[in-house]
Scaffold this motif. Structure first.
Motif, PDB file in Angstrom:
ATOM      1  N   GLY A  58      58.930  45.393  65.248  1.00  9.77           N
ATOM      2  CA  GLY A  58      58.240  45.435  63.958  1.00  9.77           C
ATOM      3  C   GLY A  58      56.736  45.560  64.091  1.00  9.77           C
ATOM      4  O   GLY A  58      56.006  45.155  63.189  1.00  9.77           O
ATOM      5  N   LYS A  59      56.266  46.143  65.194  1.00  6.15           N
ATOM      6  CA  LYS A  59      54.823  46.217  65.380  1.00  6.15           C
ATOM      7  C   LYS A  59      54.309  47.638  65.643  1.00  6.15           C
ATOM      8  O   LYS A  59      53.246  47.998  65.145  1.00  6.15           O
ATOM      9  N   ASP A  60      55.038  48.462  66.372  1.00  6.23           N
ATOM     10  CA  ASP A  60      54.547  49.783  66.763  1.00  6.23           C
ATOM     11  C   ASP A  60      55.029  50.863  65.790  1.00  6.23           C
ATOM     12  O   ASP A  60      54.253  51.387  64.995  1.00  6.23           O
ATOM     13  N   ARG A  61      56.308  51.205  65.858  1.00  4.23           N
ATOM     14  CA  ARG A  61      56.849  52.202  64.942  1.00  4.23           C
ATOM     15  C   ARG A  61      56.680  51.749  63.489  1.00  4.23           C
ATOM     16  O   ARG A  61      56.224  52.523  62.630  1.00  4.23           O
ATOM     17  N   THR A  62      57.040  50.504  63.252  1.00  4.72           N
ATOM     18  CA  THR A  62      56.867  49.940  61.911  1.00  4.72           C
ATOM     19  C   THR A  62      55.399  49.921  61.516  1.00  4.72           C
ATOM     20  O   THR A  62      55.038  50.203  60.366  1.00  4.72           O
ATOM     21  N   GLY A  63      54.534  49.612  62.473  1.00  2.00           N
ATOM     22  CA  GLY A  63      53.109  49.531  62.184  1.00  2.00           C
ATOM     23  C   GLY A  63      52.518  50.839  61.725  1.00  2.00           C
ATOM     24  O   GLY A  63      51.669  50.868  60.829  1.00  2.00           O
ATOM     25  N   VAL A  64      52.971  51.955  62.310  1.00  2.00           N
ATOM     26  CA  VAL A  64      52.434  53.265  61.930  1.00  2.00           C
ATOM     27  C   VAL A  64      52.896  53.654  60.538  1.00  2.00           C
ATOM     28  O   VAL A  64      52.095  54.094  59.696  1.00  2.00           O
ATOM     29  N   VAL A  65      54.182  53.498  60.238  1.00  4.02           N
ATOM     30  CA  VAL A  65      54.686  53.848  58.910  1.00  4.02           C
ATOM     31  C   VAL A  65      54.038  52.976  57.841  1.00  4.02           C
ATOM     32  O   VAL A  65      53.617  53.471  56.782  1.00  4.02           O
ATOM     33  N   CYS A  66      53.905  51.681  58.104  1.00  2.00           N
ATOM     34  CA  CYS A  66      53.301  50.792  57.112  1.00  2.00           C
ATOM     35  C   CYS A  66      51.809  51.086  56.939  1.00  2.00           C
ATOM     36  O   CYS A  66      51.279  50.987  55.825  1.00  2.00           O
ATOM     37  N   ALA A  67      51.135  51.460  58.008  1.00  2.00           N
ATOM     38  CA  ALA A  67      49.719  51.803  57.898  1.00  2.00           C
ATOM     39  C   ALA A  67      49.530  52.990  56.969  1.00  2.00           C
ATOM     40  O   ALA A  67      48.626  52.996  56.117  1.00  2.00           O
ATOM     41  N   LEU A  68      50.373  53.996  57.086  1.00  2.00           N
ATOM     42  CA  LEU A  68      50.266  55.166  56.219  1.00  2.00           C
ATOM     43  C   LEU A  68      50.586  54.806  54.769  1.00  2.00           C
ATOM     44  O   LEU A  68      49.914  55.279  53.839  1.00  2.00           O
ATOM     45  N   ALA A  69      51.593  53.968  54.566  1.00  2.00           N
ATOM     46  CA  ALA A  69      51.937  53.552  53.209  1.00  2.00           C
ATOM     47  C   ALA A  69      50.782  52.794  52.564  1.00  2.00           C
ATOM     48  O   ALA A  69      50.439  53.026  51.392  1.00  2.00           O
ATOM     49  N   LEU A  70      50.179  51.895  53.316  1.00  2.00           N
ATOM     50  CA  LEU A  70      49.054  51.122  52.779  1.00  2.00           C
ATOM     51  C   LEU A  70      47.854  52.012  52.504  1.00  2.00           C
ATOM     52  O   LEU A  70      47.135  51.823  51.516  1.00  2.00           O
ATOM     53  N   ALA A  71      47.626  52.989  53.366  1.00  2.00           N
ATOM     54  CA  ALA A  71      46.515  53.918  53.138  1.00  2.00           C
ATOM     55  C   ALA A  71      46.722  54.688  51.837  1.00  2.00           C
ATOM     56  O   ALA A  71      45.777  54.884  51.060  1.00  2.00           O
ATOM     57  N   VAL A  72      47.935  55.130  51.578  1.00  2.00           N
ATOM     58  CA  VAL A  72      48.242  55.839  50.338  1.00  2.00           C
ATOM     59  C   VAL A  72      47.985  54.942  49.136  1.00  2.00           C
ATOM     60  O   VAL A  72      47.520  55.396  48.084  1.00  2.00           O
ATOM     61  N   ALA A  73      48.258  53.651  49.280  1.00  2.00           N
ATOM     62  CA  ALA A  73      48.041  52.699  48.188  1.00  2.00           C
ATOM     63  C   ALA A  73      46.570  52.387  47.955  1.00  2.00           C
ATOM     64  O   ALA A  73      46.226  51.711  46.980  1.00  2.00           O
ATOM     65  N   GLY A  74      45.702  52.859  48.844  1.00  2.00           N
ATOM     66  CA  GLY A  74      44.278  52.617  48.681  1.00  2.00           C
ATOM     67  C   GLY A  74      43.766  51.383  49.384  1.00  2.00           C
ATOM     68  O   GLY A  74      42.655  50.918  49.114  1.00  2.00           O
ATOM     69  N   VAL A  75      44.571  50.825  50.300  1.00  2.00           N
ATOM     70  CA  VAL A  75      44.128  49.675  51.087  1.00  2.00           C
ATOM     71  C   VAL A  75      43.116  50.160  52.118  1.00  2.00           C
ATOM     72  O   VAL A  75      43.365  51.147  52.825  1.00  2.00           O
ATOM     73  N   PRO A  76      41.944  49.533  52.236  1.00  2.00           N
ATOM     74  CA  PRO A  76      40.928  50.000  53.179  1.00  2.00           C
ATOM     75  C   PRO A  76      41.362  49.817  54.632  1.00  2.00           C
ATOM     76  O   PRO A  76      42.208  48.972  54.939  1.00  2.00           O
ATOM     77  N   ASN A  77      40.766  50.609  55.499  1.00  2.00           N
ATOM     78  CA  ASN A  77      41.154  50.600  56.904  1.00  2.00           C
ATOM     79  C   ASN A  77      41.097  49.220  57.531  1.00  2.00           C
ATOM     80  O   ASN A  77      41.975  48.848  58.322  1.00  2.00           O
ATOM     81  N   GLU A  78      40.062  48.440  57.201  1.00  2.00           N
ATOM     82  CA  GLU A  78      39.950  47.131  57.853  1.00  2.00           C
ATOM     83  C   GLU A  78      41.106  46.202  57.498  1.00  2.00           C
ATOM     84  O   GLU A  78      41.520  45.373  58.302  1.00  2.00           O
ATOM     85  N   GLU A  79      41.662  46.352  56.296  1.00  2.00           N
ATOM     86  CA  GLU A  79      42.816  45.545  55.899  1.00  2.00           C
ATOM     87  C   GLU A  79      44.093  46.050  56.555  1.00  2.00           C
ATOM     88  O   GLU A  79      44.968  45.261  56.913  1.00  2.00           O
ATOM     89  N   ILE A  80      44.210  47.353  56.704  1.00  2.00           N
ATOM     90  CA  ILE A  80      45.358  47.923  57.404  1.00  2.00           C
ATOM     91  C   ILE A  80      45.369  47.451  58.853  1.00  2.00           C
ATOM     92  O   ILE A  80      46.409  47.055  59.397  1.00  2.00           O
ATOM     93  N   VAL A  81      44.208  47.468  59.475  1.00  2.00           N
ATOM     94  CA  VAL A  81      44.086  47.015  60.866  1.00  2.00           C
ATOM     95  C   VAL A  81      44.429  45.530  60.973  1.00  2.00           C
ATOM     96  O   VAL A  81      45.153  45.112  61.888  1.00  2.00           O
ATOM     97  N   ALA A  82      43.944  44.746  60.035  1.00  2.00           N
ATOM     98  CA  ALA A  82      44.205  43.304  60.077  1.00  2.00           C
ATOM     99  C   ALA A  82      45.686  43.001  59.906  1.00  2.00           C
ATOM    100  O   ALA A  82      46.231  42.108  60.566  1.00  2.00           O
TER     101      ALA A  82
END
Length: 278
Positions: A176-200
């Motif tokens: 739940g960290k690598d493959r999941t992390g990439v898909v969730c990062a893209l989903a959060l980016a689409v939602a307008g979550v800033p990069n620093e929050e996606i990274v956190a």
């Protein structure tokens, strides 16, 4: 640095890395909604109490499984597979041998589906690294590999989340960290979550990495990988996701640009944003 908080953890008996992507701030002052998308490690060992919490309390209706076909077959049917109200979708992010694009469309006793005798890693095809990515750290190369070699499945997973309808979806792989992390990062980016929050959010897995490695080491499917690498090598680092997001910014104008280039355009992005936003 960020507003990301650990109260988004969902404590279950059978997982160690489950959390809700709700409650994260967006660049326009909003927040992502809880109970829409969860992220998790493997769901094979959920208890009855876990299932009741996920399905009855949280409203889980969809599982997005990013593991390979071999991983799923070796681990066997998880307890959620028997629930008619929970839809399972499979989108591997690793290049693998064989022709089954969705393992849930076939039964485990299908004679055309063979379990790898030497372990699930033997079912993978050699990874290809683009020339301009060869100097990147290993984790960054891996994540760029998901996007480069399995971009269609990354998009398909996000499309499934977009079209899920009512209820919660959970995205998971093994840890739940690598493959999941990439898909969730893209989903959060689409939602307008800033990069620093996606990274956190990505880096939160480091808080439970010892328990996560111990859980995976208890499974014959993953034991060898856990034993041959130390815990530090499994621990997600903020700079990994920072670098991936930076490269997407440089090459595509950001995650949204990457998605548009790969067929997930403005209309679908707006629909995913609406699902995730207040």
């Amino acid at each position: 640095m960020t507003a990301t908080s650990t109260d988004r953890w969902i404590r279950l008996d059978g997982t160690t890395n489950t959390r809700d992507l709700g409650g994260l701030p967006t660049t326009d002052g909003g927040r992502t909604l809880p109970g829409r998308i969860l992220r998790s490690d493997n769901l094979q060992t959920l208890s009855d109490a876990d299932i009741a919490r996920l399905v009855d309390e949280i409203g889980l209706r969809q599982v997005i499984d990013l593991r390979t076909t071999a991983e799923i077959l070796l681990e066997g049917r998880g307890p959620l597979r028997g629930l008619p109200d929970v839809v399972h979708r499979h989108f591997t992010l690793l290049p693998e041998r064989g022709h089954h694009t969705d393992v849930f469309a076939v039964e485990e006793d299908d004679p055309q589906v063979e379990l790898p005798a030497a372990g699930w890693a033997e079912s993978l095809l050699p990874r290809q690294v683009a020339a301009h990515d060869e100097g990147e750290p290993p984790a960054v190369r891996s994540y760029l590999g998901y996007l480069g070699q399995r971009g269609e499945n990354v998009v398909a997973a996000l499309r499934a989340l977009t079209e899920a309808g009512d209820g919660a979806s959970v995205v998971h792989c093994a840890a739940g960290k690598d493959r999941t992390g990439v898909v969730c990062a893209l989903a959060l980016a689409v939602a307008g979550v800033p990069n620093e929050e996606i990274v956190a959010d990505y880096a939160l897995t480091a808080e439970i990495i010892d328990a996560l490695v111990a859980k995976l080491a208890a499974s014959p499917t993953y034991a060898e990988d856990m034993e041959t690498r130390d815990v530090a090598s499994h621990t997600p680092r903020a700079e990994t996701m920072e670098r991936v997001l930076s490269l997407l910014d440089e090459r595509f104008g950001g995650p949204a640009g990457w998605l548009t280039t790969h067929g997930f355009g403005a209309e679908e992005q707006a629909a995913l944003r609406a699902r995730l936003r207040d």
